[in-house]
Design a protein around this motif. Structure first.
Motif, mmCIF file in Angstrom:
data_model
loop_
_atom_site.group_PDB
_atom_site.id
_atom_site.type_symbol
_atom_site.label_atom_id
_atom_site.label_comp_id
_atom_site.label_asym_id
_atom_site.label_seq_id
_atom_site.Cartn_x
_atom_site.Cartn_y
_atom_site.Cartn_z
ATOM 1 N N ASN A 207 0.586 4.298 8.008
ATOM 2 C CA ASN A 207 1.120 3.296 7.095
ATOM 3 C C ASN A 207 0.119 2.181 6.837
ATOM 4 O OD1 ASN A 207 3.457 4.720 6.886
ATOM 5 N ND2 ASN A 207 4.785 3.177 7.809
ATOM 6 N N LEU A 208 -0.556 1.721 7.898
ATOM 7 C CA LEU A 208 -1.536 0.652 7.709
ATOM 8 C C LEU A 208 -2.737 1.151 6.909
ATOM 9 C CD1 LEU A 208 -2.381 -2.224 8.138
ATOM 10 C CD2 LEU A 208 -3.250 -1.617 10.411
ATOM 11 N N ALA A 209 -3.133 2.403 7.114
ATOM 12 C CA ALA A 209 -4.232 2.966 6.317
ATOM 13 C C ALA A 209 -3.868 2.989 4.836
ATOM 14 C CB ALA A 209 -4.563 4.378 6.810
ATOM 15 N N VAL A 210 -2.622 3.353 4.519
ATOM 16 C CA VAL A 210 -2.162 3.332 3.128
ATOM 17 C C VAL A 210 -2.198 1.913 2.578
ATOM 18 C CG1 VAL A 210 -0.168 3.692 1.621
ATOM 19 C CG2 VAL A 210 -0.766 5.413 3.337
ATOM 20 N N ALA A 211 -1.713 0.949 3.369
ATOM 21 C CA ALA A 211 -1.717 -0.449 2.921
ATOM 22 C C ALA A 211 -3.136 -0.932 2.640
ATOM 23 C CB ALA A 211 -1.046 -1.334 3.969
ATOM 24 N N CYS A 212 -4.080 -0.588 3.497
ATOM 25 C CA CYS A 212 -5.471 -1.009 3.292
ATOM 26 C C CYS A 212 -6.049 -0.383 2.023
ATOM 27 C CB CYS A 212 -6.321 -0.629 4.506
ATOM 28 S SG CYS A 212 -5.951 -1.589 5.997
ATOM 29 N N GLY A 213 -5.771 0.908 1.807
ATOM 30 C CA GLY A 213 -6.270 1.571 0.600
ATOM 31 C C GLY A 213 -5.682 0.972 -0.664
ATOM 32 N N LEU A 214 -4.374 0.741 -0.682
ATOM 33 C CA LEU A 214 -3.732 0.131 -1.847
ATOM 34 C C LEU A 214 -4.269 -1.264 -2.099
ATOM 35 C CD1 LEU A 214 0.012 1.157 -1.313
ATOM 36 C CD2 LEU A 214 -1.617 2.133 -2.949
ATOM 37 N N SER A 215 -4.475 -2.015 -1.021
ATOM 38 C CA SER A 215 -4.963 -3.385 -1.141
ATOM 39 C C SER A 215 -6.356 -3.420 -1.759
ATOM 40 C CB SER A 215 -4.965 -4.021 0.254
ATOM 41 O OG SER A 215 -5.254 -5.386 0.198
ATOM 42 N N PHE A 216 -7.232 -2.546 -1.266
ATOM 43 C CA PHE A 216 -8.607 -2.480 -1.776
ATOM 44 C C PHE A 216 -8.620 -2.120 -3.263
ATOM 45 C CE2 PHE A 216 -12.418 -0.054 -2.786
ATOM 46 C CZ PHE A 216 -13.428 -0.866 -2.305
ATOM 47 N N LEU A 217 -7.883 -1.082 -3.641
ATOM 48 C CA LEU A 217 -7.890 -0.620 -5.030
ATOM 49 C C LEU A 217 -7.232 -1.625 -5.972
ATOM 50 C CD1 LEU A 217 -7.030 3.107 -4.299
ATOM 51 C CD2 LEU A 217 -9.210 2.245 -5.191
ATOM 52 N N CYS A 218 -6.202 -2.312 -5.487
ATOM 53 C CA CYS A 218 -5.538 -3.316 -6.313
ATOM 54 C C CYS A 218 -6.512 -4.412 -6.729
ATOM 55 C CB CYS A 218 -4.360 -3.911 -5.544
ATOM 56 S SG CYS A 218 -3.572 -5.321 -6.356
ATOM 57 N N TYR A 219 -7.249 -4.954 -5.771
ATOM 58 C CA TYR A 219 -8.156 -6.057 -6.106
ATOM 59 C C TYR A 219 -9.441 -5.574 -6.747
ATOM 60 C CZ TYR A 219 -6.024 -10.442 -4.937
ATOM 61 O OH TYR A 219 -5.253 -11.574 -4.988
ATOM 62 N N LEU A 220 -9.833 -4.323 -6.498
ATOM 63 C CA LEU A 220 -10.964 -3.764 -7.224
ATOM 64 C C LEU A 220 -10.677 -3.794 -8.726
ATOM 65 C CD1 LEU A 220 -13.730 -2.282 -6.967
ATOM 66 C CD2 LEU A 220 -12.437 -0.144 -6.965
ATOM 67 N N ALA A 221 -9.436 -3.488 -9.101
ATOM 68 C CA ALA A 221 -9.037 -3.525 -10.510
ATOM 69 C C ALA A 221 -8.778 -4.942 -10.988
ATOM 70 C CB ALA A 221 -7.786 -2.672 -10.716
ATOM 71 N N ALA A 222 -8.042 -5.734 -10.171
ATOM 72 C CA ALA A 222 -7.594 -7.050 -10.625
ATOM 73 C C ALA A 222 -8.744 -8.018 -10.843
ATOM 74 C CB ALA A 222 -6.606 -7.634 -9.620
ATOM 75 N N VAL A 223 -9.679 -8.067 -9.905
ATOM 76 C CA VAL A 223 -10.823 -8.972 -10.074
ATOM 77 C C VAL A 223 -11.710 -8.491 -11.215
ATOM 78 C CG1 VAL A 223 -12.870 -9.913 -8.943
ATOM 79 C CG2 VAL A 223 -10.711 -9.764 -7.696
ATOM 80 N N GLY A 224 -11.821 -7.160 -11.372
ATOM 81 C CA GLY A 224 -12.540 -6.653 -12.539
ATOM 82 C C GLY A 224 -11.926 -7.148 -13.825
ATOM 83 N N LEU A 225 -10.600 -7.132 -13.899
ATOM 84 C CA LEU A 225 -9.895 -7.633 -15.077
ATOM 85 C C LEU A 225 -10.187 -9.107 -15.319
ATOM 86 C CD1 LEU A 225 -7.013 -9.370 -15.787
ATOM 87 C CD2 LEU A 225 -7.739 -7.551 -17.337
ATOM 88 N N THR A 226 -10.122 -9.929 -14.283
ATOM 89 C CA THR A 226 -10.309 -11.367 -14.478
ATOM 90 C C THR A 226 -11.724 -11.687 -14.977
ATOM 91 O OG1 THR A 226 -10.894 -11.663 -12.133
ATOM 92 C CG2 THR A 226 -8.585 -11.967 -12.735
ATOM 93 N N VAL A 227 -12.714 -10.923 -14.509
ATOM 94 C CA VAL A 227 -14.094 -11.153 -14.962
ATOM 95 C C VAL A 227 -14.306 -10.596 -16.372
ATOM 96 C CG1 VAL A 227 -16.516 -10.613 -14.520
ATOM 97 C CG2 VAL A 227 -14.988 -11.172 -12.605
#
Length: 389
Positions: A207-227
């Motif tokens: 479960n924690l591995a899934v949370a870490c993967g989702l967290s990484f991919l979420c901000y990889l996209a979100a910060v890309g969007l903001t820039v």
């Protein structure tokens, strides 16, 4: 939030809960507060805008790196004591930013801000998970994510006007918030204090591995969007700094407004289905922001991503904090560190793609939520997270 929501998210009598949510404001606020005033910081410290902009990285990298272990250390030292020491240290770091005579001092003070916040955000998530009834956990974490979105939205609205007078004034507001929280600390745990060290090996779970993967991919996209959205607003629509700032603020405002609904959705549907829905919305928002032919559609795409990111923050926090019973803060801090590592990688990955391929390079950010969907379908959180699946 409705009266019913308040009832199911209200901790037991005698628990001081409101600082748990106010504390969620500080991390996102501090991480982005320098961005709107980079030219003023550069002028005030007699340096270049490029070095002044490095203040964002100087905050983010220590923040993400220390969060790999901060939660587990805080469980060992005691949550309440760690929280108060960290808040006082954050106030000191703000003072050092104000007194900085040069860019080196300023960057070091920003790094200290990042380190101190690494010991607050995961503890707040862990405390909410311990203190709030499980039936209302999604709504409580949704409120926390809403306060994080508020911090992100408020940062340019406070820093910009402050910089018009003196950029150093921008550090007074977060210092005052931290002082209030240090003087009126939240209740940090339920039940008797810990008698032994927190388990570290227990963090090695699916479960924690899934949370870490989702967290990484979420901000990889979100910060890309903001820039990339700011670059596109200038390149394709010729927007000036004020217009770009207002456009960017729609990200945080949309997330703040949607947070209560997103928390109820998590309680009702569970983390797997909520994660799927939010990643689909994230992908759609990224594509609309990348190829929409008008400023309005660009803004709608940014707002959609803001909603999706708030929902994913809530989902990730719920999965992580319930994944490791004896080390909630350690699990929360590990997932959050992956979030900010994803954010740190985003400009390095997406800006060259956008520069070389334009709208297609921008739209490529949707690969991140697509990978997150594969992760959810392949692994998915097991039963025992925020809500049985």
């Amino acid at each position: 939030m409705s009266e019913h929501d308040l009832a199911v998210t209200r901790p037991r009598p005698g628990v001081r809960a409101w600082p748990l949510y106010v504390g969620g404001f500080l991390g996102p606020y501090a991480s982005t507060m320098v961005t709107p005033m980079v030219p003023e910081v550069a002028d005030g410290l007699a340096t270049t805008p490029e070095l002044a902009a490095a203040a964002v990285t100087a905050y983010m990298l220590p923040f993400a790196a220390v969060m790999l272990v901060s939660g587990t250390l805080a469980e060992r030292w005691g949550r309440a004591r760690t929280m108060q020491v960290s808040l006082v240290a954050f106030v000191v770091a703000c003072g050092l930013c104000v007194l900085a005579p040069g860019i080196g001092w300023f960057l070091a003070a920003r790094a200290l801000q990042g380190v101190t916040n690494a010991f607050t955000t995961p503890l707040l998530v862990a405390a909410i998970t311990d203190l709030v009834p499980r039936a209302g956990l999604g709504r409580a974490l949704g409120l926390f994510a809403g306060m994080q979105a508020a911090g992100q939205a408020a940062s340019p609205l406070v820093s910009g006007p402050s910089a018009a007078l003196d950029w150093r004034l921008a550090f007074v507001f977060p210092a005052l918030v931290a002082l209030v929280l240090a003087a009126l600390p939240p209740t940090m745990t339920a039940g008797p204090p810990r008698t032994g060290p927190p388990p570290v090996r227990a963090l090695l779970n699916r479960n924690l591995a899934v949370a870490c993967g989702l967290s990484f991919l979420c901000y990889l996209a979100a910060v890309g969007l903001t820039v990339l959205a700011i670059l596109r607003a200038a390149d394709d629509f010729g927007l000036g700094p004020w217009e770009r700032g207002l456009l960017a603020s729609s990200f945080g405002v949309a997330g703040l407004l949607a947070a209560p609904l997103l928390g109820r959705r998590l309680d009702r549907l569970g983390p797997r289905r909520t994660g799927v829905g939010m990643n689909l919305l994230l992908a759609a928002g990224l594509v609309v922001a990348a190829v929409g032919p008008t400023v309005l559609l660009l803004g709608i795409g940014i707002a959609a991503v803001g909603v999706a990111v708030t929902g994913l923050r809530t989902t990730v926090n719920a999965i992580a904090a319930t994944s490791t019973e004896g080390n909630r803060a350690g699990a929360a801090s590990l997932a959050l560190s992956f979030q900010f590592f994803g954010g740190a990688l985003a400009p390095l990955l997406w800006v060259p793609l956008y520069s070389g391929a334009g709208a297609a390079g921008f739209a490529a950010t949707a690969v991140a939520p697509a990978l997150a969907l594969l992760l959810l379908f392949a692994l998915g959180p097991r039963r025992g997270t925020a809500r049985p699946l």
